[in-house]
Design an enzyme around this catalytic site. Structure first.
Site, PDB file in Angstrom:
ATOM      1  N   HIS A   1      -3.578 -30.880  20.670  1.00 59.87           N
ATOM      2  CA  HIS A   1      -2.385 -31.640  21.059  1.00 59.87           C
ATOM      3  C   HIS A   1      -1.231 -30.703  21.366  1.00 59.87           C
ATOM      4  CE1 HIS A   1      -4.350 -35.411  20.058  1.00 59.87           C
ATOM      5  NE2 HIS A   1      -4.918 -34.713  19.087  1.00 59.87           N
TER       6      HIS A   1
ATOM      7  N   GLY B   1      -4.302  -1.530   5.641  1.00 61.61           N
ATOM      8  CA  GLY B   1      -3.688  -2.777   5.183  1.00 61.61           C
ATOM      9  C   GLY B   1      -4.406  -4.007   5.701  1.00 61.61           C
ATOM     10  N   ARG B   2      -4.697  -4.037   6.995  1.00 61.89           N
ATOM     11  CA  ARG B   2      -5.307  -5.241   7.585  1.00 61.89           C
ATOM     12  C   ARG B   2      -6.772  -5.392   7.204  1.00 61.89           C
ATOM     13  NH1 ARG B   2      -3.716  -1.439  10.974  1.00 61.89           N
ATOM     14  NH2 ARG B   2      -5.169  -0.379  12.378  1.00 61.89           N
TER      15      ARG B   2
ATOM     16  N   GLU C   1      -3.444  -5.238  15.856  1.00 60.83           N
ATOM     17  CA  GLU C   1      -2.929  -3.977  15.309  1.00 60.83           C
ATOM     18  C   GLU C   1      -4.017  -2.901  15.368  1.00 60.83           C
ATOM     19  OE1 GLU C   1      -1.513  -3.454  11.073  1.00 60.83           O
ATOM     20  OE2 GLU C   1       0.428  -3.395  12.055  1.00 60.83           O
TER      21      GLU C   1
ATOM     22  N   LYS D   1      10.838   0.196  13.410  1.00 62.81           N
ATOM     23  CA  LYS D   1      11.299   0.492  12.038  1.00 62.81           C
ATOM     24  C   LYS D   1      12.412   1.536  12.079  1.00 62.81           C
ATOM     25  CE  LYS D   1       7.082  -0.019   9.245  1.00 62.81           C
ATOM     26  NZ  LYS D   1       6.070   0.729   8.492  1.00 62.81           N
TER      27      LYS D   1
ATOM     28  N   GLU E   1      10.863  -4.814   3.770  1.00 60.21           N
ATOM     29  CA  GLU E   1      10.866  -6.251   3.473  1.00 60.21           C
ATOM     30  C   GLU E   1      10.407  -6.515   2.041  1.00 60.21           C
ATOM     31  OE1 GLU E   1       9.571  -4.752   6.103  1.00 60.21           O
ATOM     32  OE2 GLU E   1       9.673  -5.989   7.913  1.00 60.21           O
TER      33      GLU E   1
ATOM     34  N   LYS F   1       0.837  -1.203   0.000  1.00 61.02           N
ATOM     35  CA  LYS F   1       0.000   0.000   0.000  1.00 61.02           C
ATOM     36  C   LYS F   1       0.871   1.251   0.000  1.00 61.02           C
ATOM     37  CE  LYS F   1      -3.032   2.451   3.110  1.00 61.02           C
ATOM     38  NZ  LYS F   1      -3.891   2.387   4.286  1.00 61.02           N
TER      39      LYS F   1
HETATM   40  O1  LIG Z   1       1.268  -2.661   2.369  1.00 59.24           O
HETATM   41  P1  LIG Z   1       2.445  -2.022   2.992  1.00 59.24           P
HETATM   42  O2  LIG Z   1       2.411  -0.532   2.877  1.00 59.24           O
HETATM   43  O3  LIG Z   1       3.724  -2.586   2.428  1.00 59.24           O
HETATM   44  O4  LIG Z   1       2.416  -2.305   4.516  1.00 59.24           O
HETATM   45  C1  LIG Z   1       2.541  -3.568   5.075  1.00 59.24           C
HETATM   46  C2  LIG Z   1       2.309  -3.552   6.572  1.00 59.24           C
HETATM   47  O5  LIG Z   1       3.346  -2.835   7.202  1.00 59.24           O
HETATM   48  C3  LIG Z   1       3.134  -1.890   8.212  1.00 59.24           C
HETATM   49  O6  LIG Z   1       4.235  -1.903   9.049  1.00 59.24           O
HETATM   50  C4  LIG Z   1       1.858  -1.971   8.999  1.00 59.24           C
HETATM   51  O7  LIG Z   1       2.048  -2.256  10.344  1.00 59.24           O
HETATM   52  C5  LIG Z   1       0.849  -2.920   8.447  1.00 59.24           C
HETATM   53  O8  LIG Z   1      -0.430  -2.445   8.809  1.00 59.24           O
HETATM   54  C6  LIG Z   1       0.935  -3.043   6.959  1.00 59.24           C
HETATM   55  O9  LIG Z   1      -0.048  -3.927   6.511  1.00 59.24           O
END
Ligand SMILES: O=P(O)(O)OC[C@H]1O[C@H](O)[C@H](O)[C@@H](O)[C@@H]1O
Length: 525
Positions: free
Chosen positions: A385, A267-268, A354, A500, A216, A210
């Site tokens: 288990h 995002g979530r 989150e 971060k 990453e 997004k």
């Molecule tokens: O979709 P992106 O911008 O790469 O973000 C990916 C993720 O990273 C962030 O650190 C947030 O904590 C998430 O809410 C998000 O979904």
């Protein structure tokens, strides 16, 4: 002053709820009649059953009053109409609009955002047809047979959980169009392992971010591009992007095409936007995704009902608040008795923790009550288990959220030693609910089960695309309602920023903190 900014502990209904006598004995509350009737229809033959929750009529009435006093349904309506519900980021919250229109037409920059989300879905559908019929091919001219999503957090967990939930069923019905893989972690072993198994000349990659800035994801993008080049494949013919229109990624070249979401879909909460739709449509086609979206929209409609006995997400949310803030339970376990939902608990961890892992209210003041619980889970019967020991006999009482289905997806069930595997699975599920609620007396102390462990059960005939959409939206709406009840902003996530920032210091060789510097030395050898 408007009531919508009230803290939970300043509500009259909350004081009344706290003053009520808790249910004395869950074992006696759990009568056969209650099992058959203490449930709310979620449509499509799906039910939210709360028979084994420690809530009686007076508690339910107080919960209704709490929902009314906090005006949670009217806050939901404001959200649907495009109010700025994410105050700290000054953003609207529009994930419901990605699957249907329920409120006013939301217009931004002269564009109807419902039209925008629909256009993106239509563009994805048209692109998928071209991939499926071989019009769009990889750099060597071969048809795409695999798809691989690169993304993390909301750009991975929801889409991955949804894909896994449907893949086996679609494969058994010979409807699986492209098999999907996922790369998320910056651990080189993640990309390394996935790339080693993929036929790169036949793989289409979806880069999903997004923000377009996530370390990453951008690192993994580079690894994938390198791997493609090493096989003399042009990365630009093997990769599409999904991002927000305002992100740096939206400007970058080197993609077959790009699909967009925007800043108003967190995002979530993005599984029903282009973020989830791209991989799901490539894997299963447009019809399946439309069903999935229709299921989500159906729950969004139900969530508008102000009566808690007709609004499953609201009832689930209220019971959760009662357990957290009156009974003091610290966690909640999500226990799907369905292997297809093996990653659903991981998605709910992000969705819930989150969103509601917050200590300040929407006015920026510290709250003096507990907010979101710890969420964890595992598909049954695997969890039995493993950690169920603590759930049955540990010192914490942890409410449980069971999910189950009458039938399996794959049509391969057969009788072994007098019962089918699905019958065994569901026998375990039912047995656990009763064992947790009623417990068992025993003369040896370590064999005593005190019971009194509450659970709810969502069940349906089968995990279809529509039912999956319903399940997803049920939990999204539950989390949203809980945020309203706690008067917190469920739609920002500042908690990820500090780590971060320190990571950047480490990588840039500019560490300011002496303890962090010491850790850097540990990792030098
Ligand atoms: O979709 P992106 O911008 O790469 O973000 C990916 C993720 O990273 C962030 O650190 C947030 O904590 C998430 O809410 C998000 O979904």
């Amino acid at each position: 002053m408007t009531k919508t900014t009230n803290n939970l502990d300043s509500c009259e209904a909350f004081a009344q709820l706290t003053a009520l006598q808790p249910v004395g004995n869950l074992a006696t509350l759990l009568t056969p009649q209650r099992v058959a009737t203490a449930q709310v229809a979620m449509d499509d033959g799906m039910w939210f059953n709360y028979a084994a929750k420690a809530v009686d009529e007076p508690i339910l009435q107080a919960l209704q009053q709490l929902a009314d006093e906090q005006q949670v349904v009217s806050q939901y309506r404001q959200l649907l109409d495009g109010a700025v519900m994410n105050g700290s980021e000054q953003r609207m919250v529009l994930h419901h609009l990605t699957r249907g229109q329920l409120g006013a037409d939301v217009v931004h920059g002269g564009t109807s955002l419902r039209d925008f989300y629909q256009q993106q879905l239509d563009r994805i559908a048209a692109f998928c047809v071209q991939v499926h019929n071989g019009e769009v091919r990889g750099g060597s001219g071969e048809r795409f047979t695999r798809v691989c999503q690169i993304g993390i957090g909301g750009s991975d967990l929801g889409p991955r959980a949804m894909y896994l939930a449907l893949a086996h069923g679609q494969r058994s019905q010979k409807q699986l169009k492209l098999e999907a893989s996922f790369i998320s972690n910056v651990d080189p072993d993640d990309a390394g392992q996935v790339l080693a198994e993929l036929p790169l000349s036949r793989t289409l990659f979806i880069l999903v971010s997004k923000s377009g800035t996530t370390q990453e994801t951008l690192t993994n993008e580079s690894l994938v591009r390198e791997a493609l080049r090493s096989q003399e494949l042009d990365p630009a013919r093997h990769m599409v992007a999904v991002t927000s229109e305002t992100s740096p990624l939206a400007q970058s070249k080197g993609f077959l095409t790009s699909f967009y979401m925007d800043d108003f879909v967190g995002g979530r909460f993005s599984s029903t936007s282009a973020v989830g739709a791209a991989v799901l449509m490539l894997a299963f086609g447009e019809t399946v995704v439309k069903e999935f979206l229709a299921g989500a929209h159906q729950q969004d409609c139900l969530a508008l009902n102000p009566n808690v006995d007709e609004n499953p997400a609201l009832l689930d949310a209220l019971i959760g608040v009662y357990e957290r803030n009156v009974l003091g339970y610290p966690a909640t376990a999500v226990l799907p008795y369905s292997q297809a939902l093996s990653r659903f608990p991981a998605h709910l961890q992000q969705l819930d923790m989150e969103s509601n892992g917050k200590s300040v209210n929407r006015q920026g003041q510290a709250v003096r009550y507990a907010t979101g619980p710890v969420v964890f889970g595992e598909a049954g019967t695997n969890g039995q288990h493993s950690f169920y020991q603590l759930l049955h006999q540990g010192t914490d009482r942890i409410p449980l959220q069971f999910i189950g289905f009458l039938r399996e997806q794959g049509g391969s069930d057969r009788v072994i030693q007098g019962s089918t595997s699905q019958q065994k699975l569901n026998a375990n599920l039912m047995a656990q609910i009763v064992a947790f609620a009623k417990g068992r007396r025993h003369k040896e102390a370590n064999k005593v089960f005190v019971g009194q462990r509450p659970s709810s059960l969502i069940y349906a005939a089968q995990l279809t695309p529509r039912v999956l959409g319903s399940l997803l939206a049920h939990f999204e709406n539950k989390v949203m309602f809980q945020g309203f009840l706690w008067n917190i902003n469920s739609f920002d996530q500042e908690g990820v920023q500090l780590g971060k920032m320190l990571t950047q210091q480490v990588l840039g060789g500019r560490v300011e903190d002496d303890a962090l510097d010491a850790y850097c030395r540990l990792f030098q050898s």
